[in-house]
Design a protein around this motif. Sequence first.
Motif, PDB file in Angstrom:
ATOM      1  N   PHE A 121       0.937  -0.909   0.008  1.00  0.00           N
ATOM      2  CA  PHE A 121       0.367  -0.504   0.074  1.00  0.00           C
ATOM      3  C   PHE A 121       0.722   0.849  -0.083  1.00  0.00           C
TER       4      PHE A 121
ATOM      5  N   ASN B 133      -2.145  -0.209   7.718  1.00  0.00           N
ATOM      6  CA  ASN B 133      -2.571   0.944   7.470  1.00  0.00           C
ATOM      7  C   ASN B 133      -2.947   2.591   7.824  1.00  0.00           C
TER       8      ASN B 133
ATOM      9  N   LEU C 286      -4.605   8.007   4.820  1.00  0.00           N
ATOM     10  CA  LEU C 286      -3.160   6.654   4.976  1.00  0.00           C
ATOM     11  C   LEU C 286      -4.522   6.692   6.573  1.00  0.00           C
TER      12      LEU C 286
ATOM     13  N   GLY D  94      -6.669   3.007   7.261  1.00  0.00           N
ATOM     14  CA  GLY D  94      -5.967   2.182   8.102  1.00  0.00           C
ATOM     15  C   GLY D  94      -6.397   1.776   9.775  1.00  0.00           C
TER      16      GLY D  94
END
Length: 425
Positions: free
Chosen positions: A35, A164, A265, A269
Amino acid sequence: MPLTTDGSTPLSSTRIRLALLALALGGFGIGSTEFVAMGLLPNLAQDLLPGVYAASPDAANAQAGWLISAYALGVVVGAPTIAAAAARWPRKQLLLALLTAFTLGTIASALLPSFESVLVARFLAALPHGAYFGIASLVAANLMGPGKRARGIALVLSGLTIANVIGVPIITWIGQTSGWRVAYLVVAGIFALTFAAVAIFVPFQSGNPKATMRAELRAFRRLQVWITLGIGAIGFGGLFAVYTYVAPLVIEITGLPAAAVPLVLVVVGLGMTVGNFAGGALADWSVRRTMYISFAVLIGALVTLGLSAQSLAGLLVGVFLIGAAASALSPTIQARLMDVAHESQSLAAALNHSSLNVGNALGAALGGVAIAGGLGYLAPVWIGVGLSIIGVLLTLVTFSIDRRWRRRGVDVPYGTQLIGVVRDK
């Protein structure tokens, strides 16, 4: 009561926890390597495609998305091949071999000079992905004990989702400040650390001595296996249609600076982490209901993002719920695959990640086509809605087949027909 892994050696609860943490650390590394490219997509595009980027940043970002698709395709190829070929291997030794491959492939990704060579390196680095999660999930399920299969799967996947929250944002920041190549070297270090943790803490577990590649591949004869793979491959594409292009979405649509991308992000996550643990617990309650609930939330979240991504609140709520719903699907689909694949458990556990990464490649590719075609950075969101709706339709199909077999007095999901065969014993 302590569990055993070989039928004779008792394990302490501390040893079990440490073994599970070691397996989850591998998921953390995999989540980071998979990712981090999404948060660093503009950096990758600018460095590896300087001529294209100078002419059109949008075109360069779309082409850089191929790096994500290449990784996803590597997972698709590697998961069934390695899982079927190595089903008889002792599981700990297989995990160590896979972690070695991860480390070397990630180092190559960091050091190779051209876009084309990095593209190949990302494909090769992805080959162990599905097999690692598949074998690690079997080990975790064994350690957790009866009735906790999906929770064992979720624990292994928790490393990926926690990546994440912590790993991807931090490594994205490192990549933005020190260069994307440094970011990938950090990921390689995580894999090396995981190798040591697995070597020390994960107990010996034998493979399946009766397994053969032919027997494992027999799962592909089952219609329900193909339908379940389709649910992951198409339905899960809704997440990746958005996630692949989250950096330009944040910058171009919401109007935030590049420094905000790692924070967004983190929100994704957090959603993934909540959804993963919720999905594991709910799937042990009901796989069917969990799939329907997850898809309903995913579609609603995608629509919310599509209509309100221009605002910070709309962006954050949308990406949190998308991450949560999609991650709840992951252990649920894996549990379903292990049900319908019968004796091909190693292959079934790995195939989940093949299907999800077909979704990764599909979502990234369709989103890239839409962006390159001038439809803008919101177009992938609406593509995600369409993919998720198809996932719901396939879910309806697979459970309608279960109901048909139930009416015929056949236990399901183990009473699932083979392709070309009237019924299965």
